[in-house]
Structures are given as structure tokens and as C-alpha cells.
Design an enzyme around this catalytic site. Structure first.
Site, short mmCIF file in Angstrom:
data_model
loop_
_atom_site.label_atom_id
_atom_site.label_comp_id
_atom_site.label_asym_id
_atom_site.label_seq_id
_atom_site.Cartn_x
_atom_site.Cartn_y
_atom_site.Cartn_z
N LYS A 114 3.16 -1.95 4.88
CA LYS A 114 2.21 -3.05 5.12
C LYS A 114 2.26 -3.42 6.59
O LYS A 114 3.33 -3.56 7.17
CB LYS A 114 2.57 -4.28 4.28
N GLU A 147 0.87 -1.17 0.00
CA GLU A 147 0.00 0.00 0.00
C GLU A 147 0.91 1.23 0.00
O GLU A 147 1.87 1.29 0.77
CB GLU A 147 -0.93 -0.05 1.22
N SER A 160 -0.67 -8.98 11.30
CA SER A 160 -0.98 -9.45 12.65
C SER A 160 -1.46 -10.89 12.61
O SER A 160 -2.11 -11.31 11.65
CB SER A 160 -2.08 -8.60 13.29
#
Length: 390
Positions: A335, A292, A338
Site C-alpha cells: 500500500k 492490494e 501520501s
């Protein structure tokens, strides 16, 4: 929000480090300590590894415990779960297959998996799946999807909420199917392609989809919400969406390959460029393959908005970039990732020669990760002037 210039002055030790020349380790350690030690205390994180590349030189800093149960410390060999940062590896593998002619991003899912014929996903393109724009696939599979047969049945029965290419909804089933179909086109199982082909090409010898028995002693224990030791459990599309385990040192090598891949195989260089291409504009950020991106310089406010729970959990209008925005060095790529017991963040700016990896064995708040990384990167690059509004 704290302005970038104030952040550099009030939150870092000493004067800003030039991103063009490697700093002294002692100076950089002061900068990292100032960001990480308060973070660990505030969020009660047992262990963190931070890796930085600046001026062509890599640094790793380790803090705390890889296992609270046995007191094992975090070291350069500690393996962390990186969660959705794995999507950038999946995207790189798939882009490598595309560059080598195995398939095209414009191919339809039904072409690559005939079992999807007649389903709502039959005509979704691989690019739609890779960019979470196939029509609203959810963040996770329903709990009852526990094996491959149920997963296929889910895909066949699913109905979109939006026309493909109009809305982005962040989704493990979406990019997971993209990785699966890419591997099918490349003729081998995804895990084999990742472990035996892509990771060696990248020179990553301490990165795994499935941690081998001889490395289990280095595999950190995550910490659950109930403060119990935990590691990720197998699940549908786990390898493609959130399956990578790696060291901070290996992950910063991956970052450096993304910033400067001149020594890599030419096809792999082109694949990395494909992952850094902007395909859609969503709010303040561009969606690449896995990555992103934000125009640089940017602001902390924009990074927090682009990585917010709202961005991850809610659908957003997607504006297709026609033609796609070619990979640019003057962008910030990032980025988050998790699992139930781990939290990570990666960010880098090729034009400035700076990159950072923060890996922790606790799933702590994403804004705290971004603020810590911003604090360190601001110190590396000096006070950052706010970018003009998009």
C-alpha cells in the site's frame, strides 16, 4: 525495466541476505543505504525512516531531518503522516467489527445510515464501498464539501457512473464512508474505536489519529511542492481515509502482525485475514480490504503498474472473485500513502518473512518508493524469478 536478478546483483551491497534468518545489522545497513541515500538526493527528501522485518527481527534506519526549520533529525520517535496507508488500519478496524458480529460486508449503506434512503448509495454494500466498487465515487470530495452536513448532502446527491461491483475507482469518499458506517455499527465514533481499542490491541503505542500535545515535538514537518513546511489539514473522512500518524517502528510492528498474528486476539487474527482476502481482480492485482495484493514471486513491472497513476486515477473493470480468494501467505501485500507533505510505502511477503516500511516527509514520486523497496526486498530474498503472466 531492470530485471530482478540484475537488480539484486548490481544495486545491493554484498550477497543476498536469507529471509529465513536475521542478517547482521551492518550488512542490512549497507543494503538500505544503497537504496535510500541516492533516493534522498535525487528527490530532495529531507528525512526518511526505513523499517524492516526479516527472519523475525525488526530493524529501523533513520536518515536526514524531521524538520528543516530547526534541524531536528529523524529518530525512532519521529511521527510521519502515512496518508492512504491509513486505509489498511481502517479496514482492520472494520473487519474486527464484522468478525465480532456488529455488521456484515453484505449490509447495504442505507441499512447503516438511514439518511441515505432514496439515494444512489442506498443499496451499495459495505464491501462495494471498501473496495472502491460502489459505482465511481471520486478520488476526493469536491472542494466545497467542508463539513459533515455538506458531506452527507454530497453522498445523497451523488449519481454512479457504473453499476456497483463492476468497476473500481480508487476513492477516499468510498472507503471513508465504509469506515464511518462500520464505526456506526460498532456503536462508537471512529476516532475513539481506532485510538482506544484497535491500536492498543495491536500493541501500537506510538500511532495516532490525532497527535497528542505531548508528542507534537516528535511530529515531523512535511515539505510542500513549494518547499514549505506543511502538515495535513482536517477534512471530511480524513481519519478514515488518510489520518494515521506513526513511527516507522510502530508501522513495521503492524506489518509483522499482518505477517504473523499468532499472539494477537483471535478475533483480531480473523479480522486481519479478512483484510488480506482477495475480493476483486483488477488488472495485475487483487483488491483486499485496504491491502492490494500480487501473487509472489512477482515483478517490479507489475508493482509499478498496480501502483501507477493510471490505476489510482482512472476507473478499471473489476472482476469479482467468487468465492473470495482466502488470505494466502504466498502473496506480496502493499500500500502506498501520501499527503501534501509526506510519502510512504509498505510491502510484505508473509511466506518469506520479509516486510518493509519507507516513510518520508515529502510527497515524492510513487515509482521511486516502489523501486527502492524492491531493491531492498530483492536483497533480502535473493534474485527473484519472474512469475508467470496472469
Amino acid at each position: 525495466m531492470i530485471a530482478a536478478s540484475a537488480l539484486a546483483v548490481s544495486m545491493t551491497a554484498g550477497s543476498p541476505v536469507s529471509a529465513q534468518t536475521p542478517p547482521e545489522r551492518s550488512h542490512l545497513e549497507e543494503v538500505v543505504d544503497a537504496a535510500i541515500k541516492p533516493l534522498m538526493e535525487r528527490d530532495k527528501i529531507p528525512g526518511i525512516a526505513v523499517a524492516i522485518v526479516v527472519g523475525g527481527k525488526q530493524f529501523v534506519f533513520n536518515y536526514g531531518l524531521a524538520s528543516k526549520e530547526n534541524g531536528q533529525k529523524v529518530t525512532d520517535a519521529t511521527l510521519f503522516e502515512v496518508g492512504s496507508i491509513s486505509k489498511t488500519f481502517t479496514a482492520t478496524l472494520a473487519a474486527y467489527g464484522q468478525v465480532r458480529g456488529a455488521f456484515s460486508l453484505s449490509d447495504r449503506a442505507g441499512q447503516r445510515l438511514p439518511a441515505l434512503a432514496g439515494s444512489s448509495l442506498e443499496n451499495a454494500s459495505l464491501l462495494d464501498l471498501a473496495t472502491y466498487t460502489a459505482g465511481g465515487l471520486p478520488l476526493q470530495f469536491p472542494d466545497e464539501v467542508t463539513d459533515d452536513a455538506k458531506m452527507l448532502a454530497y453522498y445523497k446527491a451523488w449519481h454512479p457512473a457504473y453499476a456497483p461491483g463492476t468497476h473500481r475507482l480508487y476513492s477516499n469518499p468510498s472507503i471513508g464512508l465504509f469506515g464511518y458506517l462500520a464505526a456506526q455499527a460498532m456503536g462508537k465514533p471512529f476516532d475513539d474505536l481506532m485510538q482506544a481499542e484497535l491500536l492498543p490491541l495491536l500493541g501500537l503505542s506510538n500511532t495516532y489519529v490525532r497527535v497528542p500535545q505531548e508528542r507534537m515535538a516528535d511530529y515531523a514537518w512535511g515539505n510542500s511542492k513549494n518547499n514549505k513546511p506543511i502538515r495535513v489539514s482536517p477534512g471530511p473522512m480524513d481519519a478514515e481515509a488518510y489520518g494515521i500518524k506513526t513511527t516507522a517502528a510502530d508501522l513495521i510492528r503492524f506489518v509483522e502482525a499482518n505477517m504473523n498474528g499468532s499472539r494477537l486476539d483471535e478475533s483480531l487474527q480473523r479480522a486481519i485475514a479478512a483484510t488480506q482476502t482477495g475480493y476483486y481482480k483488477i488488472g495485475v492485482m487483487q483488491q483486499g480490504l485496504g491491502w492490494e495484493m500480487y501473487g509472489y514471486p512477482t515483478t517490479l513491472e507489475r508493482l509499478l503498474a498496480g501502483n501507477s497513476a493510471k490505476m489510482a486515477l482512472e476507473p478499471h473493470q473489476a472482476h469479482k472473485l467468487v468465492p473470495p480468494q482466502p488470505a494466502r501467505r504466498d502473496m506480496l501485500f502493499n500500500k502506498t500513502g501520501s499527503t501534501s507533505g509526506f510519502g510512504g510505502y509498505v510491502a510484505y511477503v508473509p511466506a518469506r518473512g520479509i516486510g518493509i516500511v519507507i516513510l518520508a516527509n515529502k510527497n515524492y514520486p510513487i515509482p521511486d518508493r516502489i523501486k527502492a523497496a524492491w531493491q531492498i526486498m530483492t536483497a533480502l530474498d535473493g534474485p527473484i524469478k519472474p512469475a508467470p503472466k496472469p
